[in-house]
Design a protein around this motif. Structure first.
Motif, short mmCIF file in Angstrom:
data_model
loop_
_atom_site.label_atom_id
_atom_site.label_comp_id
_atom_site.label_asym_id
_atom_site.label_seq_id
_atom_site.Cartn_x
_atom_site.Cartn_y
_atom_site.Cartn_z
N LEU A 126 0.82 -1.21 0.00
CA LEU A 126 0.00 0.00 0.00
C LEU A 126 0.86 1.26 0.00
O LEU A 126 0.54 2.25 -0.67
CB LEU A 126 -0.93 0.02 1.22
CG LEU A 126 -2.14 -0.90 1.19
CD1 LEU A 126 -2.89 -0.83 2.53
CD2 LEU A 126 -3.07 -0.55 0.04
N SER A 127 1.96 1.21 0.73
CA SER A 127 2.82 2.39 0.80
C SER A 127 3.63 2.60 -0.47
O SER A 127 4.25 3.65 -0.64
CB SER A 127 3.79 2.26 1.99
OG SER A 127 4.80 1.31 1.74
N ALA A 128 3.64 1.60 -1.38
CA ALA A 128 4.42 1.70 -2.61
C ALA A 128 3.62 2.19 -3.81
O ALA A 128 4.16 2.87 -4.69
CB ALA A 128 5.03 0.33 -2.93
N ILE A 129 2.33 1.85 -3.87
CA ILE A 129 1.59 2.11 -5.10
C ILE A 129 1.27 3.59 -5.32
O ILE A 129 1.28 4.08 -6.46
CB ILE A 129 0.30 1.27 -5.16
CG1 ILE A 129 -0.62 1.57 -3.98
CG2 ILE A 129 0.64 -0.21 -5.20
CD1 ILE A 129 -1.94 0.79 -4.03
N PHE A 130 1.03 4.33 -4.24
CA PHE A 130 0.68 5.74 -4.41
C PHE A 130 1.88 6.61 -4.79
O PHE A 130 1.76 7.50 -5.64
CB PHE A 130 -0.04 6.27 -3.16
CG PHE A 130 -1.34 5.57 -2.90
CD1 PHE A 130 -2.42 5.73 -3.77
CD2 PHE A 130 -1.50 4.73 -1.81
CE1 PHE A 130 -3.62 5.06 -3.56
CE2 PHE A 130 -2.69 4.07 -1.59
CZ PHE A 130 -3.76 4.24 -2.47
N PRO A 131 3.08 6.39 -4.21
CA PRO A 131 4.24 7.12 -4.72
C PRO A 131 4.52 6.85 -6.19
O PRO A 131 4.97 7.74 -6.92
CB PRO A 131 5.39 6.61 -3.83
CG PRO A 131 4.73 6.21 -2.57
CD PRO A 131 3.40 5.64 -2.98
N ALA A 132 4.25 5.62 -6.64
CA ALA A 132 4.46 5.31 -8.06
C ALA A 132 3.53 6.13 -8.94
O ALA A 132 3.94 6.67 -9.99
CB ALA A 132 4.24 3.81 -8.29
N MET A 133 2.27 6.26 -8.54
CA MET A 133 1.33 7.07 -9.31
C MET A 133 1.73 8.54 -9.30
O MET A 133 1.68 9.22 -10.32
CB MET A 133 -0.07 6.88 -8.75
CG MET A 133 -0.59 5.47 -8.87
SD MET A 133 -2.22 5.21 -8.14
CE MET A 133 -3.26 5.93 -9.41
N ALA A 134 2.18 9.02 -8.12
CA ALA A 134 2.64 10.41 -8.03
C ALA A 134 3.86 10.63 -8.92
O ALA A 134 3.99 11.67 -9.58
CB ALA A 134 2.97 10.76 -6.59
N GLY A 135 4.77 9.65 -8.96
CA GLY A 135 5.95 9.76 -9.81
C GLY A 135 5.60 9.83 -11.28
O GLY A 135 6.20 10.59 -12.05
N GLY A 136 4.59 9.05 -11.69
CA GLY A 136 4.15 9.09 -13.09
C GLY A 136 3.56 10.43 -13.45
O GLY A 136 3.83 10.97 -14.54
N ILE A 137 2.76 11.00 -12.57
CA ILE A 137 2.17 12.32 -12.84
C ILE A 137 3.26 13.39 -12.89
O ILE A 137 3.26 14.25 -13.78
CB ILE A 137 1.13 12.68 -11.75
CG1 ILE A 137 -0.02 11.68 -11.78
CG2 ILE A 137 0.60 14.10 -11.97
CD1 ILE A 137 -0.96 11.79 -10.59
#
Length: 312
Positions: A207-218
């Motif tokens: 859970l702590s990994a998936i949201f930073p990945a989305m933020a990094g893509g944006i």
């Protein structure tokens, strides 16, 4: 927390979403970008807080997931002509799979050993992206086609931020969150009580990994260029940790407050002290650590300004 308090918090989240939805109209491009990056750091601080605040495993390598999301977006958009929004989902899935692959062995480590292992993982990921020319374009980085993306990236980050807040809130007010707190306080005792410690830690890590990945893509699509040194910069992880600790880790409101205040302070010191902004930034952190070791939320609770349950 009572049902009435839950409904109040839901109404506050809906109000925040409504305000932020109309905010960018009429703002300059700079202020739109400023608001978007503030929301990005809220996402990063809350995500770090899931594994490090709720579970007690301090990570110095969460920038790896941020970088994975950035590269997933760049590779799919530039090399495979994907629309950029679906790449955020792919980045989150890849980051989740990586978190599962490394989490199972790494989460068996504790304290500084886990922190150092995560730092090494982030550095290893940076090296892979630097040398794997065929996939990542190596040290030259990846440039996106020029587009007007100020509003689209703003609203994408807003959605991701609201999702992250909702997930963090659900974790904090669920049996899952209570068991994570038990692991944080005494892992051996939690295991003795029948809690599947390994599984709970791994779920929290994913859970702590998936949201930073989305933020990094944006963020990658926002700036239209990425390279390994920028997206795997360890200071990004340090910022996540400091923002969470400033507001009060282990809470939901704390990382949000910490991210907003620290990012605003960072920008103001950079503008007003261009040659010494890092010194001013560091002094600010020292003062907070000295006088508010439990963060702003702990400081407020100690003085009776807020109830402990309100900050969760």
């Amino acid at each position: 927390m009572t049902q009435r308090e839950h409904l109040r918090n839901l109404a506050l989240l809906a109000l925040l979403a409504a305000v932020l939805a109309v905010l960018p109209h009429g703002l300059s491009v700079y202020l739109q970008s400023f608001a978007m990056f503030t929301m990005m750091y809220v996402v990063l601080a809350l995500s770090w807080n899931i594994i490090s605040g709720f579970t007690g495993y301090t990570s110095f390598g969460h920038v790896a997931f941020y970088g994975i999301g950035a590269y997933a977006c760049a590779i799919l958009v530039v090399d495979h002509t994907w629309p950029w929004l679906p790449t955020l989902v792919v980045g989150a899935l890849v980051a989740g799979l990586v978190a599962i692959a490394i989490g199972y062995p790494v989460l068996r480590l504790k304290g500084p050993y886990f922190a150092i292992a995560m730092l090494g993982m982030a550095e290893g990921t940076r090296v892979v992206c630097t040398v794997w020319d065929d996939l990542t374009h190596g040290g030259l980085g990846i440039s996106f086609p020029s587009v007007d993306n100020a509003l689209s990236t703003y609203y994408a980050m807003l959605v991701v931020m609201l999702m992250t807040i909702a997930v963090a809130y659900l974790v904090a007010h669920s049996r899952f969150g209570i068991r994570l707190n038990a692991i944080r306080e005494d892992e051996v005792a939690a295991e003795a009580l029948g809690i599947d410690v390994t599984r709970y830690k791994l779920v929290a890590f994913v859970l702590s990994a998936i949201f930073p990945a989305m933020a990094g893509g944006i963020q990658a699509y926002k700036v239209l260029y990425i390279e390994p040194q920028a997206v795997f910069f360890v200071q990004i992880t340090i910022a996540m940790a400091l923002m969470s600790m400033l507001g009060g880790k282990g809470t939901v409101i704390g990382p949000i407050v910490g991210a907003v205040l620290l990012y605003v302070a960072q920008e103001l010191t950079w503008v007003n002290f261009p040659t010494a902004h890092l010194i001013a930034y560091g002094l600010f952190i020292i003062v907070v650590a000295r006088f508010m070791p439990r963060g702003l939320m702990g400081f407020a609770i100690d003085r009776g300004w807020v109830r402990k349950g309100m900050v969760h």
